[in-house]
Design a protein around this motif. Sequence first.
Motif, PDB file in Angstrom:
ATOM      1  N   HIS A  45      58.617  21.708  17.437  1.00 30.47           N
ATOM      2  CA  HIS A  45      57.725  20.561  17.618  1.00 30.47           C
ATOM      3  C   HIS A  45      58.542  19.280  17.635  1.00 30.47           C
ATOM      4  O   HIS A  45      59.720  19.288  17.270  1.00 30.47           O
ATOM      5  CB  HIS A  45      56.673  20.512  16.506  1.00 30.47           C
ATOM      6  N   ARG A  61      52.888  10.764  16.053  1.00 26.20           N
ATOM      7  CA  ARG A  61      52.202  12.030  15.771  1.00 26.20           C
ATOM      8  C   ARG A  61      53.180  13.162  16.033  1.00 26.20           C
ATOM      9  O   ARG A  61      54.021  13.058  16.939  1.00 26.20           O
ATOM     10  CB  ARG A  61      50.978  12.254  16.676  1.00 26.20           C
ATOM     11  N   PHE A  63      53.641  16.848  17.486  1.00 28.48           N
ATOM     12  CA  PHE A  63      52.988  17.844  18.333  1.00 28.48           C
ATOM     13  C   PHE A  63      53.964  18.982  18.592  1.00 28.48           C
ATOM     14  O   PHE A  63      55.168  18.747  18.799  1.00 28.48           O
ATOM     15  CB  PHE A  63      52.565  17.251  19.685  1.00 28.48           C
ATOM     16  N   GLY A  77      49.318  20.292  23.727  1.00 28.96           N
ATOM     17  CA  GLY A  77      47.881  20.594  23.694  1.00 28.96           C
ATOM     18  C   GLY A  77      47.289  19.946  22.471  1.00 28.96           C
ATOM     19  O   GLY A  77      47.871  20.030  21.380  1.00 28.96           O
ATOM     20  N   ARG A  79      43.445  18.007  20.556  1.00 24.29           N
ATOM     21  CA  ARG A  79      42.024  17.632  20.634  1.00 24.29           C
ATOM     22  C   ARG A  79      41.792  16.380  19.811  1.00 24.29           C
ATOM     23  O   ARG A  79      42.585  16.062  18.914  1.00 24.29           O
ATOM     24  CB  ARG A  79      41.124  18.794  20.213  1.00 24.29           C
ATOM     25  N   THR A  80      40.712  15.696  20.138  1.00 25.69           N
ATOM     26  CA  THR A  80      40.528  14.373  19.511  1.00 25.69           C
ATOM     27  C   THR A  80      39.614  14.420  18.292  1.00 25.69           C
ATOM     28  O   THR A  80      39.647  13.505  17.478  1.00 25.69           O
ATOM     29  CB  THR A  80      39.890  13.387  20.515  1.00 25.69           C
ATOM     30  N   SER A  85      41.355   8.810  17.440  1.00 26.10           N
ATOM     31  CA  SER A  85      42.211   7.849  16.727  1.00 26.10           C
ATOM     32  C   SER A  85      42.790   6.852  17.731  1.00 26.10           C
ATOM     33  O   SER A  85      42.830   7.120  18.940  1.00 26.10           O
ATOM     34  CB  SER A  85      43.342   8.590  16.001  1.00 26.10           C
ATOM     35  N   LYS A  88      45.595   8.475  19.742  1.00 23.08           N
ATOM     36  CA  LYS A  88      45.202   9.394  20.831  1.00 23.08           C
ATOM     37  C   LYS A  88      44.480   8.661  21.957  1.00 23.08           C
ATOM     38  O   LYS A  88      44.570   9.053  23.111  1.00 23.08           O
ATOM     39  CB  LYS A  88      44.376  10.548  20.274  1.00 23.08           C
ATOM     40  N   VAL A 125      43.694  24.699  17.633  1.00 24.83           N
ATOM     41  CA  VAL A 125      44.777  24.045  18.374  1.00 24.83           C
ATOM     42  C   VAL A 125      46.151  24.574  17.933  1.00 24.83           C
ATOM     43  O   VAL A 125      47.174  24.299  18.567  1.00 24.83           O
ATOM     44  CB  VAL A 125      44.612  22.504  18.248  1.00 24.83           C
ATOM     45  N   THR A 128      49.116  26.050  20.221  1.00 25.65           N
ATOM     46  CA  THR A 128      50.140  25.343  21.025  1.00 25.65           C
ATOM     47  C   THR A 128      51.553  25.951  20.893  1.00 25.65           C
ATOM     48  O   THR A 128      52.129  26.325  21.913  1.00 25.65           O
ATOM     49  CB  THR A 128      50.146  23.822  20.760  1.00 25.65           C
ATOM     50  N   LEU A 229      52.460  25.010   9.823  1.00 26.01           N
ATOM     51  CA  LEU A 229      51.294  24.279   9.321  1.00 26.01           C
ATOM     52  C   LEU A 229      51.113  23.012  10.143  1.00 26.01           C
ATOM     53  O   LEU A 229      51.937  22.103  10.052  1.00 26.01           O
ATOM     54  CB  LEU A 229      51.499  23.906   7.853  1.00 26.01           C
ATOM     55  N   ILE A 231      49.771  20.083  10.016  1.00 24.55           N
ATOM     56  CA  ILE A 231      49.127  19.160   9.077  1.00 24.55           C
ATOM     57  C   ILE A 231      48.408  18.062   9.856  1.00 24.55           C
ATOM     58  O   ILE A 231      48.991  17.447  10.739  1.00 24.55           O
ATOM     59  CB  ILE A 231      50.180  18.546   8.121  1.00 24.55           C
ATOM     60  N   ALA A 233      45.898  18.495  11.904  1.00 27.76           N
ATOM     61  CA  ALA A 233      45.279  18.947  13.166  1.00 27.76           C
ATOM     62  C   ALA A 233      43.773  19.121  13.001  1.00 27.76           C
ATOM     63  O   ALA A 233      43.284  19.444  11.926  1.00 27.76           O
ATOM     64  CB  ALA A 233      45.907  20.239  13.625  1.00 27.76           C
ATOM     65  N   LYS A 234      43.047  18.893  14.123  1.00 26.31           N
ATOM     66  CA  LYS A 234      41.574  18.975  14.091  1.00 26.31           C
ATOM     67  C   LYS A 234      41.125  20.404  14.345  1.00 26.31           C
ATOM     68  O   LYS A 234      41.741  21.109  15.106  1.00 26.31           O
ATOM     69  CB  LYS A 234      40.995  18.067  15.157  1.00 26.31           C
TER      70      LYS A 234
HETATM   71  C1  LIG Z   1      54.510  20.690  12.696  1.00 23.75           C
HETATM   72  C2  LIG Z   1      53.234  20.085  13.266  1.00 23.75           C
HETATM   73  C3  LIG Z   1      52.854  20.406  14.549  1.00 23.75           C
HETATM   74  C4  LIG Z   1      51.655  19.877  15.079  1.00 23.75           C
HETATM   75  N1  LIG Z   1      51.275  20.236  16.334  1.00 23.75           N
HETATM   76  C5  LIG Z   1      50.103  19.766  16.833  1.00 23.75           C
HETATM   77  C6  LIG Z   1      49.668  20.129  18.137  1.00 23.75           C
HETATM   78  O1  LIG Z   1      50.362  20.864  18.862  1.00 23.75           O
HETATM   79  N2  LIG Z   1      48.475  19.642  18.570  1.00 23.75           N
HETATM   80  C7  LIG Z   1      47.701  18.818  17.781  1.00 23.75           C
HETATM   81  O2  LIG Z   1      46.612  18.408  18.219  1.00 23.75           O
HETATM   82  N3  LIG Z   1      48.088  18.452  16.564  1.00 23.75           N
HETATM   83  C8  LIG Z   1      49.269  18.899  16.066  1.00 23.75           C
HETATM   84  N4  LIG Z   1      49.675  18.512  14.806  1.00 23.75           N
HETATM   85  C9  LIG Z   1      48.829  17.558  14.059  1.00 23.75           C
HETATM   86  C10 LIG Z   1      49.051  16.141  14.647  1.00 23.75           C
HETATM   87  O3  LIG Z   1      50.302  15.637  14.242  1.00 23.75           O
HETATM   88  C11 LIG Z   1      47.940  15.167  14.242  1.00 23.75           C
HETATM   89  O4  LIG Z   1      47.942  14.988  12.860  1.00 23.75           O
HETATM   90  C12 LIG Z   1      46.584  15.669  14.683  1.00 23.75           C
HETATM   91  O5  LIG Z   1      46.585  15.964  16.068  1.00 23.75           O
HETATM   92  C13 LIG Z   1      45.499  14.640  14.385  1.00 23.75           C
HETATM   93  O6  LIG Z   1      45.831  13.427  14.984  1.00 23.75           O
HETATM   94  P1  LIG Z   1      44.722  12.301  15.246  1.00 23.75           P
HETATM   95  O7  LIG Z   1      45.445  11.138  15.800  1.00 23.75           O
HETATM   96  O8  LIG Z   1      43.623  12.893  16.077  1.00 23.75           O
HETATM   97  O9  LIG Z   1      44.099  12.050  13.856  1.00 23.75           O
HETATM   98  P2  LIG Z   1      44.757  11.291  12.601  1.00 23.75           P
HETATM   99  O10 LIG Z   1      44.565   9.840  12.748  1.00 23.75           O
HETATM  100  O11 LIG Z   1      46.176  11.741  12.462  1.00 23.75           O
HETATM  101  O12 LIG Z   1      43.877  11.812  11.394  1.00 23.75           O
HETATM  102  C14 LIG Z   1      43.488  13.170  11.195  1.00 23.75           C
HETATM  103  C15 LIG Z   1      43.202  13.438   9.724  1.00 23.75           C
HETATM  104  O13 LIG Z   1      44.312  14.134   9.166  1.00 23.75           O
HETATM  105  C16 LIG Z   1      44.881  13.406   8.086  1.00 23.75           C
HETATM  106  N5  LIG Z   1      46.345  13.526   8.209  1.00 23.75           N
HETATM  107  C17 LIG Z   1      47.066  13.249   9.304  1.00 23.75           C
HETATM  108  N6  LIG Z   1      48.375  13.481   9.070  1.00 23.75           N
HETATM  109  C18 LIG Z   1      48.461  13.902   7.813  1.00 23.75           C
HETATM  110  C19 LIG Z   1      49.538  14.302   6.992  1.00 23.75           C
HETATM  111  N7  LIG Z   1      50.792  14.275   7.424  1.00 23.75           N
HETATM  112  N8  LIG Z   1      49.258  14.710   5.740  1.00 23.75           N
HETATM  113  C20 LIG Z   1      47.997  14.732   5.289  1.00 23.75           C
HETATM  114  N9  LIG Z   1      46.929  14.352   6.020  1.00 23.75           N
HETATM  115  C21 LIG Z   1      47.163  13.956   7.254  1.00 23.75           C
HETATM  116  C22 LIG Z   1      44.404  11.986   8.275  1.00 23.75           C
HETATM  117  O14 LIG Z   1      44.364  11.281   7.039  1.00 23.75           O
HETATM  118  C23 LIG Z   1      43.002  12.207   8.874  1.00 23.75           C
HETATM  119  O15 LIG Z   1      42.057  12.502   7.890  1.00 23.75           O
HETATM  120  C24 LIG Z   1      50.858  19.006  14.278  1.00 23.75           C
HETATM  121  C25 LIG Z   1      51.277  18.672  12.982  1.00 23.75           C
HETATM  122  C26 LIG Z   1      52.446  19.198  12.488  1.00 23.75           C
HETATM  123  C27 LIG Z   1      52.850  18.833  11.071  1.00 23.75           C
END
Ligand SMILES: Cc1cc2nc3c(=O)[nH]c(=O)nc-3n(C[C@H](O)[C@H](O)[C@H](O)COP(=O)(O)OP(=O)(O)OC[C@H]3O[C@@H](n4cnc5c(N)ncnc54)[C@H](O)[C@@H]3O)c2cc1C
Length: 234
Positions: A45, A61, A63, A77, A79-80, A85, A88, A125, A128, A229, A231, A233-234
């Motif tokens: 990632h 972010r 991904f 890949g 989702r919102t 946010s 996004k 999701v 991915t 993990l 973290i 992700a929706k």
């Molecule tokens: C290794 C890794 C790979 C990922 N791969 C993908 C992927 O392929 N596709 C994808 O959609 N998402 C992935 N994610 C998650 C991504 O980084 C975003 O957090 C997620 O998509 C939500 O983003 P957002 O902007 O929609 O919402 P956000 O504004 O980020 O909020 C989503 C919710 O999650 C909480 N949150 C966000 N980050 C953290 C954190 N670090 N610790 C605790 N709580 C947190 C926020 O407080 C909020 O409640 C990955 C995360 C990690 C760690």
Amino acid sequence: MKFEDMKGVIKKGEFSVESIENLSGDYYTVKLKNDADITWVPGEHGIFTLPGKKIEGRKFRLFSVASIPEEGFILIGTRTGKEISSFKKAFLTMVPNEKVALRGPFGWFKIQDETSPIVIFAGGVGITPIRALLKQMEFNTDRPIEVVYSSSGYHLFGNEIENMVMNNPMFQLYKMASREETAVKLDELVDHYGNAAYYYNSGSPAVLRSVKKRYRKKGIKKNRIISDLLIGAK
Ligand SMILES: Cc1cc2nc3c(=O)[nH]c(=O)nc-3n(C[C@H](O)[C@H](O)[C@H](O)COP(=O)(O)OP(=O)(O)OC[C@H]3O[C@@H](n4cnc5c(N)ncnc54)[C@H](O)[C@@H]3O)c2cc1C
């Protein structure tokens, strides 16, 4: 985690948007041109930022990269959720040739050997990085690869994975819509393969914790369970 897994974090580059697609509901894919000609190991990632965009809150972010280097593009890949946010909103309304910055890719979610059977669990999701692992093994017919893909609505990359399954007799895909049927299938696979297989899990931390617990209860060793993990992700 090994040093090797983190090495890629020092890489930095900018990549132009090739296309953004809204596949269904709030599911999107973003395809970036590999302008900087980088390489990566499937399953890794990256940390993505949007230079020049005004974003409220967190400016980056993570991904997973859903493509493999041989495909020649970086695929994301996502989702919102119900409320998009600020990040996004800016990301998913970009137009071709706008730039996205990437640090990495790096990570630990990688194929461990050439022969052990593989049992995969993907939640939503979490598919991915799995798409990348499956692409890497698409023509590998030396071992069974069982994919349990649980998603309550749309199955992102579902059709593409179905095609891979049709082309490789060692691939099996179980598309699941409920927790209960997912649990039954995972138990069945654990009973069949035991510690001969590697168990790859990708999805939200809460779901992966319960899958891991399930495997451990059934005697699967820690070093046979590899989790990504996603973290936040929706
Ligand atoms: C290794 C890794 C790979 C990922 N791969 C993908 C992927 O392929 N596709 C994808 O959609 N998402 C992935 N994610 C998650 C991504 O980084 C975003 O957090 C997620 O998509 C939500 O983003 P957002 O902007 O929609 O919402 P956000 O504004 O980020 O909020 C989503 C919710 O999650 C909480 N949150 C966000 N980050 C953290 C954190 N670090 N610790 C605790 N709580 C947190 C926020 O407080 C909020 O409640 C990955 C995360 C990690 C760690």
